[in-house]
Design a protein around this motif. Structure first.
Motif, PDB file in Angstrom:
ATOM      1  N   PHE A 186       0.866  -1.173   0.000  1.00 17.43           N
ATOM      2  CA  PHE A 186       0.000   0.000   0.000  1.00 17.43           C
ATOM      3  C   PHE A 186       0.908   1.231   0.000  1.00 17.43           C
ATOM      4  CE2 PHE A 186      -4.315  -1.427   1.945  1.00 17.43           C
ATOM      5  CZ  PHE A 186      -4.411  -2.416   0.989  1.00 17.43           C
ATOM      6  N   TYR A 187       0.472   2.283  -0.719  1.00 18.04           N
ATOM      7  CA  TYR A 187       1.324   3.460  -0.881  1.00 18.04           C
ATOM      8  C   TYR A 187       0.621   4.737  -0.449  1.00 18.04           C
ATOM      9  CZ  TYR A 187       4.174   0.345  -3.726  1.00 18.04           C
ATOM     10  OH  TYR A 187       4.945  -0.706  -4.151  1.00 18.04           O
ATOM     11  N   THR A 188       1.446   5.688  -0.033  1.00 13.06           N
ATOM     12  CA  THR A 188       0.986   7.047   0.170  1.00 13.06           C
ATOM     13  C   THR A 188       2.012   7.974  -0.482  1.00 13.06           C
ATOM     14  OG1 THR A 188       0.221   8.683   1.793  1.00 13.06           O
ATOM     15  CG2 THR A 188       2.139   7.348   2.403  1.00 13.06           C
ATOM     16  N   THR A 189       1.655   9.235  -0.660  1.00 15.80           N
ATOM     17  CA  THR A 189       2.541  10.130  -1.408  1.00 15.80           C
ATOM     18  C   THR A 189       2.305  11.575  -0.985  1.00 15.80           C
ATOM     19  OG1 THR A 189       3.310  10.667  -3.643  1.00 15.80           O
ATOM     20  CG2 THR A 189       0.928  10.442  -3.333  1.00 15.80           C
ATOM     21  N   GLU A 190       3.019  12.489  -1.629  1.00 18.63           N
ATOM     22  CA  GLU A 190       2.832  13.924  -1.429  1.00 18.63           C
ATOM     23  C   GLU A 190       1.782  14.394  -2.445  1.00 18.63           C
ATOM     24  OE1 GLU A 190       2.270  17.394  -0.668  1.00 18.63           O
ATOM     25  OE2 GLU A 190       3.776  16.492   0.675  1.00 18.63           O
ATOM     26  N   PHE A 191       0.609  14.721  -1.954  1.00 17.69           N
ATOM     27  CA  PHE A 191      -0.524  14.953  -2.846  1.00 17.69           C
ATOM     28  C   PHE A 191      -0.461  16.294  -3.578  1.00 17.69           C
ATOM     29  CE2 PHE A 191      -2.111  12.168   0.607  1.00 17.69           C
ATOM     30  CZ  PHE A 191      -2.381  11.043  -0.151  1.00 17.69           C
ATOM     31  N   LYS A 192       0.207  17.290  -3.000  1.00 24.18           N
ATOM     32  CA  LYS A 192       0.221  18.614  -3.615  1.00 24.18           C
ATOM     33  C   LYS A 192       0.815  18.602  -5.021  1.00 24.18           C
ATOM     34  CE  LYS A 192       0.370  21.287   0.692  1.00 24.18           C
ATOM     35  NZ  LYS A 192       1.172  22.235   1.515  1.00 24.18           N
ATOM     36  N   ALA A 193       1.761  17.676  -5.257  1.00 25.62           N
ATOM     37  CA  ALA A 193       2.402  17.637  -6.575  1.00 25.62           C
ATOM     38  C   ALA A 193       1.398  17.320  -7.680  1.00 25.62           C
ATOM     39  CB  ALA A 193       3.518  16.594  -6.573  1.00 25.62           C
ATOM     40  N   PHE A 194       0.312  16.632  -7.338  1.00 30.30           N
ATOM     41  CA  PHE A 194      -0.683  16.284  -8.349  1.00 30.30           C
ATOM     42  C   PHE A 194      -1.448  17.521  -8.823  1.00 30.30           C
ATOM     43  CE2 PHE A 194       0.290  12.266  -6.487  1.00 30.30           C
ATOM     44  CZ  PHE A 194       0.099  11.326  -7.486  1.00 30.30           C
TER      45      PHE A 194
END
Length: 362
Positions: free
Chosen positions: A35-43
């Motif tokens: 399962f993954y999470t990320t830095e959403f602002k880049a999207f």
């Protein structure tokens, strides 16, 4: 005889209860889905203007939702389920749990991106992709429930560990996972279409239209990458190379844990793997400026070496104790060295086409 021809990495403890299925889904290793999470602002900074025509075409396909009624069990489904030999049954159950975890991982990630971005194009895309992956995961779970082994997806979401990936890693990994998922499913479907007597479970009848979802998901990320060409140049080529090798090697080793399942379908794990690599490489040439030479003897020898080391790693785990731990450490070092040698093998560079071919060709 190659090590993986005679045997492969063994599966973990048998899946005999819902708790076993949940434990397998939550397991963390180099070859299990994460399962993954990320830095959403880049999207929010993504601009799809350069590919607007193709993007609108894909969005129209999502909105049309030609698979909205596909993931329904027909009357024949349950009647086609038959008793399987124990080894084949365990490998198939492992395949179902692994596939469920992978599909649900996508659902969770895409839904989190949807909730945390303001970019309307990305929000819409993630809504559609989460919808599709939710259907896939639910359909697989219904097959597990036939064996009394359904997974509590809510509990899985709450209790499975999450891995942080930078946004660009998400772009590369998601594009590849969706495309290789398409290649895997269509290869199995075509084989069983030619040999329906080898279709030992009804779920494989759904794979053709199912893999069209996978293909479309990959195209969405292909357009994101093509619209933001800085992700495909300079030092990012090194990351593309890394993810290509990591995804291919992980799949190859994992599939060698299921020799009985592949044999039952008339497939040999290594030949199946190389066919999947061929299809995936042909597709990814439309987006990535390089591809791996998966036919090179040194590349294939490296994959075989990784499988052999995975066998030894499992034997060392079973042995336990200090000697077992030392043997595991030696295997880990050898696998890392093997991966590094494969990483520096020559790759194939090529020019990107002017436009992406938007329809499956296999």
């Amino acid at each position: 005889m190659d090590a993986h021809t005679a045997t492969g990495p063994t599966l973990a403890a048998p899946i005999a209860s819902p708790d076993d299925a949940m434990a397998r889904a939550r397991a963390e290793s180099l070859i299990t889905p994460r399962f993954y999470t990320t830095e959403f602002k880049a999207f929010d900074t993504l601009d799809i203007t350069p590919v607007r025509a193709e993007w609108d075409q894909v969005m129209a396909e999502y909105e049309g939702d030609n698979n909205h009624d596909h993931f329904q069990r027909d009357e024949a489904f349950k009647g086609e389920i038959r008793e399987l030999p124990p080894a084949l049954k365990q490998e198939f159950l492992d395949f179902l749990v692994s596939s469920l975890t992978s599909e649900f991982s996508g659902c969770v990630l895409y839904n989190e991106i949807r909730k945390n971005v303001t970019n309307p194009e990305i929000k819409k895309l993630m809504t559609y992709m989460a919808r599709d992956e939710s259907r896939h995961a639910g359909f697989i779970n219904s097959a597990l429930k036939d064996y009394g082994l359904g997974v509590d997806l809510g509990q899985l979401k709450r209790t499975k560990a999450y891995t942080f990936f930078k946004p660009k890693y998400i772009f590369y990994a998601t594009y590849l996972s969706e495309k290789i998922g398409y290649a895997r499913y269509i290869t199995i479907y075509r084989q069983l279409e030619r040999h329906p007597e080898l279709r030992f479970h009804p779920i494989f009848r759904w794979f053709e239209r199912w893999c069209n979802d996978e293909f479309r998901h990959g195209e969405s990320f292909a357009l994101i990458l093509r619209a933001n060409p800085q992700l495909l140049t300079g030092g990012n080529k090194l990351w593309i190379r890394f993810f290509l090798l990591a995804v291919y090697a992980t799949m190859f080793v994992r599939d060698h844990t299921r020799p009985e399942m592949h044999n039952a379908m008339g497939l040999e794990a290594s030949a199946y793997g190389h066919e999947v690599f061929r299809i995936t490489s042909e597709i990814s040439r439309q987006v990535f400026p390089l591809s791996l030479d998966t036919d090179a003897p040194a590349f294939r020898a490296g994959l075989d070496r990784l499988v052999a080391l995975a066998v030894k790693m499992n034997e060392a785990k079973a042995r336990g104790g200090l000697l077992g731990k030392l043997a595991q450490a030696r295997c880990a070092v050898a696998a890392t060295a093997t991966f590094a040698r494969m990483y520096f093998l020559p790759v194939r560079s090529h020019e990107l086409p002017a436009r992406i071919h938007m329809a499956p060709a296999w």
